[in-house]
Every structure is written in C-alpha cells, then in structure tokens.
Write an enzyme that holds these catalytic residues in place. Structure first.
Site, PDB file in Angstrom:
ATOM      1  N   VAL B  63      32.041 -16.393 -15.483  1.00 52.85           N
ATOM      2  CA  VAL B  63      33.366 -17.019 -15.384  1.00 52.85           C
ATOM      3  C   VAL B  63      34.143 -16.929 -16.700  1.00 52.85           C
ATOM      4  O   VAL B  63      35.360 -17.119 -16.712  1.00 52.85           O
ATOM      5  CB  VAL B  63      33.308 -18.501 -14.936  1.00 52.85           C
ATOM      6  CG1 VAL B  63      32.785 -18.612 -13.511  1.00 52.85           C
ATOM      7  CG2 VAL B  63      32.490 -19.345 -15.885  1.00 52.85           C
ATOM      8  N   ASN B  86      32.317 -24.198  -9.183  1.00 54.72           N
ATOM      9  CA  ASN B  86      31.114 -24.971  -9.513  1.00 54.72           C
ATOM     10  C   ASN B  86      30.474 -24.555 -10.837  1.00 54.72           C
ATOM     11  O   ASN B  86      29.843 -25.373 -11.497  1.00 54.72           O
ATOM     12  CB  ASN B  86      30.103 -24.821  -8.362  1.00 54.72           C
ATOM     13  CG  ASN B  86      28.710 -25.263  -8.776  1.00 54.72           C
ATOM     14  OD1 ASN B  86      28.452 -26.437  -8.984  1.00 54.72           O
ATOM     15  ND2 ASN B  86      27.814 -24.303  -8.938  1.00 54.72           N
ATOM     16  N   SER B 137      32.803 -34.249 -13.010  1.00 52.29           N
ATOM     17  CA  SER B 137      31.565 -34.988 -13.242  1.00 52.29           C
ATOM     18  C   SER B 137      31.930 -36.442 -13.374  1.00 52.29           C
ATOM     19  O   SER B 137      33.066 -36.784 -13.735  1.00 52.29           O
ATOM     20  CB  SER B 137      30.900 -34.520 -14.541  1.00 52.29           C
ATOM     21  OG  SER B 137      29.912 -35.465 -14.937  1.00 52.29           O
ATOM     22  N   TYR B 150      30.885 -31.876 -23.309  1.00 55.00           N
ATOM     23  CA  TYR B 150      30.779 -31.812 -21.847  1.00 55.00           C
ATOM     24  C   TYR B 150      31.738 -32.800 -21.188  1.00 55.00           C
ATOM     25  O   TYR B 150      32.511 -32.437 -20.294  1.00 55.00           O
ATOM     26  CB  TYR B 150      29.335 -32.110 -21.437  1.00 55.00           C
ATOM     27  CG  TYR B 150      29.119 -32.139 -19.943  1.00 55.00           C
ATOM     28  CD1 TYR B 150      29.073 -30.957 -19.208  1.00 55.00           C
ATOM     29  CD2 TYR B 150      28.973 -33.344 -19.263  1.00 55.00           C
ATOM     30  CE1 TYR B 150      28.879 -30.985 -17.831  1.00 55.00           C
ATOM     31  CE2 TYR B 150      28.779 -33.379 -17.895  1.00 55.00           C
ATOM     32  CZ  TYR B 150      28.729 -32.198 -17.189  1.00 55.00           C
ATOM     33  OH  TYR B 150      28.550 -32.228 -15.831  1.00 55.00           O
ATOM     34  N   ALA B 152      34.411 -34.234 -22.365  1.00 55.69           N
ATOM     35  CA  ALA B 152      35.806 -33.845 -22.585  1.00 55.69           C
ATOM     36  C   ALA B 152      36.194 -32.698 -21.662  1.00 55.69           C
ATOM     37  O   ALA B 152      37.296 -32.688 -21.082  1.00 55.69           O
ATOM     38  CB  ALA B 152      36.012 -33.449 -24.047  1.00 55.69           C
ATOM     39  N   SER B 153      35.295 -31.746 -21.490  1.00 56.64           N
ATOM     40  CA  SER B 153      35.620 -30.598 -20.631  1.00 56.64           C
ATOM     41  C   SER B 153      35.757 -31.029 -19.174  1.00 56.64           C
ATOM     42  O   SER B 153      36.627 -30.549 -18.445  1.00 56.64           O
ATOM     43  CB  SER B 153      34.562 -29.489 -20.774  1.00 56.64           C
ATOM     44  OG  SER B 153      33.357 -29.840 -20.128  1.00 56.64           O
ATOM     45  N   LYS B 154      34.933 -31.959 -18.744  1.00 58.14           N
ATOM     46  CA  LYS B 154      35.003 -32.404 -17.344  1.00 58.14           C
ATOM     47  C   LYS B 154      36.237 -33.291 -17.117  1.00 58.14           C
ATOM     48  O   LYS B 154      36.801 -33.316 -16.027  1.00 58.14           O
ATOM     49  CB  LYS B 154      33.713 -33.124 -16.950  1.00 58.14           C
ATOM     50  CG  LYS B 154      32.509 -32.183 -16.845  1.00 58.14           C
ATOM     51  CD  LYS B 154      32.748 -31.077 -15.815  1.00 58.14           C
ATOM     52  CE  LYS B 154      31.512 -30.229 -15.571  1.00 58.14           C
ATOM     53  NZ  LYS B 154      31.759 -29.150 -14.577  1.00 58.14           N
ATOM     54  N   ILE B 183      22.311 -35.090 -11.185  1.00 52.47           N
ATOM     55  CA  ILE B 183      21.745 -34.381 -10.034  1.00 52.47           C
ATOM     56  C   ILE B 183      20.534 -33.586 -10.510  1.00 52.47           C
ATOM     57  O   ILE B 183      20.578 -32.932 -11.559  1.00 52.47           O
ATOM     58  CB  ILE B 183      22.788 -33.414  -9.421  1.00 52.47           C
ATOM     59  CG1 ILE B 183      24.108 -34.160  -9.094  1.00 52.47           C
ATOM     60  CG2 ILE B 183      22.219 -32.729  -8.181  1.00 52.47           C
ATOM     61  CD1 ILE B 183      24.006 -35.259  -8.065  1.00 52.47           C
TER      62      ILE B 183
END
Lengths: 243, 253
Positions: B63, B86, B137, B150, B152-154, B183
């Site tokens: 990606v 995803n 998330s 993580y 911040a990115s979500k 998960i």
C-alpha cells in the site's frame, strides 16, 4: 431446536413494527408489545401471514407489574428491543417539570425497569438493544426528549458494563430522521427541508433501523457491547458543499 | 443470511493475514468476488486456500507503493462496489521512543497508503455508489498506552472517514470505519502471550473479558459493506468488547 424469543416494545407501528418484522424474518419468535392491543394484534397477524412467528401482548410500558407479568408469560427471552417511546415538540420556555417527568417515565425509566426485569431471566449470549435517537447530540424544541434519549445512551453503557459478566450485550441504535407516520403527522415538519440536510440525500425508513437492530441482536455481533450506533444518513456530519 | 454480497466486487487490502484474511474469507462465502491485496504472497496463498475458486483474484502489492492503485484498477473485472482498507501496521511505543522515521513509517502505511486507495475507491464508485470501510482502531478514540504513532495514525483514519462520508454521501458512496479493540491475529498473538500488562488491560479489565477474534471484525465489516447499513455513513463502529467504556476489575456476580 426452539426458536429464539425476541420482545420488541412499541412494536405495533413504525420503527418497532419494522424491527419485529425483520426479527421474525431472521427466525425469531417475536412478541409484539404495545399499549395499543388492536394495532399490535394486526402487526402480529401481518407477520404470521408473511410466514413469520409473532404474537401480540398489550403492555403499558410504565406499569412494572404488567412488565413482570409479561416476562413471566414469555418464560425465556433471548433478545429485548427497547423501542417504545414518545416524542413531542415544545419550546424550552413552555416545557414544564411534568412534561419532563412524563417523557422520562416512558423513554427512560420504563426502559430501565423492563431491562432489569428481563436481564434476570436472560442467559449468556442474550441481547438488549435500546432505541436512542440522534437527538442525543442536541436538537431544538424538545429538550425533554433530547435529554431522555441522552439518558438512554448513559443507561445503555451502564447496562453494558453491569451485564457483561452475565454474557448479555447491550447496545443502542440512534436513528436520525426516519419517515414514519409519527414524523409525517408532525405539523412542524418540512420533509423536503429535512431531506436537503441529509448527506445520503434521503430520509431513513424504518427498515434501516430494523436491519441495524437485527445485526446487533445476532450472534455475529458478539464482541460489540456498549456501542451507540448512529443510523442517520450522515446527518450528524458537517454539511456538504455538493459535487 | 446466505450470499449477502452476491455479484458484488470487493477489494480487501492486507488480505494475507488476521482481520483481512477473515474478511476475505467471509466476503467470498457471501458471494462477493474479492481482489485480495497483500505484500506477502505466502499469506495471500493461505487466505485464498480458504476461499472457493473463481471468487477472487490476488494481487501482491504494497500500500506504500504509489503505483498500487493502477495495478488494482487493471486487476478488477468490473465496477467496484466495496473497498476494505484494512492493511496497516500496529504496536509502537511512547512518544519518546518514537523517532521521526517511526512516525513517518506508521503514517506512510496507515494513512498515506489508505488515503491513496480511498481516492481511487471514490473514483471507481462515482457512477454507481458503493461502500468504503476503513480500519481505524479503538486507539483512535481512547488514549491507549505505548502507541504514539499508531494512535495518531488511526485518529487520522477516523477523521478522514467522516470527512469523505460528507463529501461523497450525495453520490451514494458510504464511508465508515471500524474501531477494533485488541484482536488476536498472527501480529498480536505473541504480544498477548508475552506481555502480562496487555492481558491485564485487554482481558482481565475489559468488560467482556476477552480479546476479539478476526471473525468479530469481519462480521462488522460485512454489515458496513452490505446494504444492511444503507443509512449509515461517517460512523465508527466499535468492535471492542466494550473496552472503550473503560477498564473494570473483575467482580463477582
């Protein structure tokens, strides 16, 4: 295997009837509870004619003794959908304490008592789905309704936490503007004006809510609890410029 | 509910493991044709071994590669109905332990890569509408420990989702995100096993007392991808076992 049992309150018409129809189509035996015995029976009859399994029960949702008696008659209960509620429009300066009390008595307190009484009879894996409203975010001209639905949100989360150890999940669906007879009967409503505020370009239909309730009631939503799911066609997003 | 996605064409990124694998398997079982994208050819092969033949095609690609959208366009057999963004990376640390390069890496994969595919998605869906589901998330909403880059990115994914829903609702493209809690996937399994604090926070103190399974998220992705959610857009659906409501020590009932 016996069919799972679902109790839907306020199910004689509108969103409640659509929920009952959907759950019956999904294989539940559905109890249509409503204060109006005749319309409840008619809805149950329509579901049976369509091949579903449904029966009607007259219930004054604020009568805790009647709630208990109904639950006793049902025996087991797998899914409770707390849909019964009232709505009316009244400016802030016109509202009285009694307006507030009546709204809370039906939209919030009755939901609490029925849920508490039902949860004592529910087994692991059972579900409660409450109908909140997009109004929980704030709206004009019905502060009593807005706050009763915000209370439903808090109640949903509190119940989700207290019932989690029993394996009962509790979620809420918050409908936006849904085209029901109740909406169309409102004199203050300009449907085209409301439609123009919808990013998806249409108002909701009761089936939109019913499909979401069915998702939350099904085993596939096993890891979802305490969630308030807006089903509002994007109404709560910032307005679009259009493309 | 058999074959809910009959005749639909879907893209699933990160389809080679975990949540993406479960989504691909479920969508194929529901009758969709799925373009399964992952940079890991072995993982893709494993996923597609679980899907009926003729229901999918695979595309090995990353990606972060700006050429991926073109490769995807060429691999699609018809108009796109569903895009599941995803692919992503997880874990990380506190901000002091996160370098600029770490931050860039999280954003390059979780945000820039997703952004590019989302732009491609709306272009492909413009004529007939469709559904885009972005994997955000629960960390996008809750201050979760040791995940500066993580989280911040979500957060960026969650707000991009709402933003796109506003712009593209009028032409029938719905955009929603999922907010999974912890998960259990091949990426997280070791962490759950080896890190006691993680088990304390995500199991012992979590309302439902379990971590999620990829299938839990896949079921929610199916709901948002399908017409069952036709009146839902711009939403973040939490699939977190109630974790966003806070941590609660066990009590007896």
């Amino acid at each position: 295997m016996a069919k799972p049992i679902a109790l839907v309150t306020g199910a004689a018409a509108g969103i409640g009837a659509a929920i009952a129809e959907r759950l019956a189509a999904d294989g539940y035996r559905v109890c249509i509870a409503d204060r109006a015995a005749g319309p409840a029976e008619a809805t149950a009859d329509a579901i049976r004619k369509a091949g579903g399994d449904a029966f009607a029960e007259a219930l004054d949702i604020t009568d805790e003794i009647a709630q208990a008696a109904l639950l006793q008659r049902l025996g087991e209960l797998d899914v409770l959908v707390n849909n019964a509620g009232i709505f009316d429009v009244k400016d802030f300066f016109e509202l009285t304490a009694d307006d507030f009390r009546r709204m809370y008595e039906i939209n919030t307190v009755a939901m609490f008592t029925l849920s508490r009484n039902a949860a004592t009879r529910m087994a692991k894996g059972a579900r409660i789905v409450n109908i909140a409203s997009r109004a929980m975010l704030g709206a004009r001209h019905y502060a009593h309704y807005v706050s009763s639905k915000a209370a439903v949100v808090g109640l949903t989360r509190a119940m989700a936490l207290e019932l989690a150890p029993r394996g009962i999940s509790v979620n809420a669906v918050a409908p936006g503007v849904i085209e029901t007879q109740m909406l169309k009967a409102r004199s203050d409503t300009n449907l085209d004006g409301l439609r123009a505020l919808q990013p998806l370009g249409r108002l909701g239909v009761p089936e939109d809510i019913a499909r979401t309730v069915a998702f939350l009631a099904a085993p596939e939503a096993d890891f979802i609890t305490g969630q308030i799911l807006l089903v509002d066609g994007g109404r709560s997003l910032g307005g679009a410029t259009g493309i | 509910m058999a074959a809910e996605l009959n005749g639909k064409i879907a893209i699933v990124t990160g389809a080679g493991s975990g949540i993406g694998q479960a989504i691909t398997r479920l969508f194929c079982a529901e009758g969709a044709w799925v373009l399964a994208v992952d940079r890991d050819a072995k993982g893709l092969a494993e996923t597609l071994g679980q899907c009926p033949p003729g229901q999918f095609s695979e595309l090995v690609g990353d990606v972060t590669d700006a050429a991926l959208p073109d490769a995807i366009r060429k691999a699609l057999p018809g108009p796109l109905d569903i895009l599941i963004n995803n692919a992503g990376v997880g874990a990380g640390g506190m901000i002091e332990a996160t370098s600029d390069d770490d931050l860039r890496r999280f954003f390059e994969i979780n945000v820039v890569g997703l952004f590019r595919l989302a732009r491609m998605g709306v272009e492909l869906m413009k004529k007939r509408g469709g559904s885009i589901v972005n994997l955000a998330s629960i960390f996008a909403e809750i201050g979760a420990t040791s995940s500066a880059a993580y989280s911040a990115s979500k957060g960026a994914v969650a707000s991009l989702t709402r933003q796109m829903a506003t712009d593209y609702g009028p032409i029938g493209i719905r955009v929603n995100s999922l907010g999974p809690g912890l998960i259990e996937t091949p990426l997280t399994r070791d962490r759950i096993r080896d890190q006691a604090w993680r088990r304390t926070i995500f199991i012992d103190q979590a309302p439902l007392r379990r971590v999620g399974q990829p299938e839990d998220v896949a079921n929610a992705a199916l709901f948002l991808a399908s017409d069952r959610s036709a009146f839902i857009t711009g939403e973040l659906l939490r699939v977190d076992g109630g974790w966003a409501m806070g941590r609660y020590p066990r009590e007896t009932i």
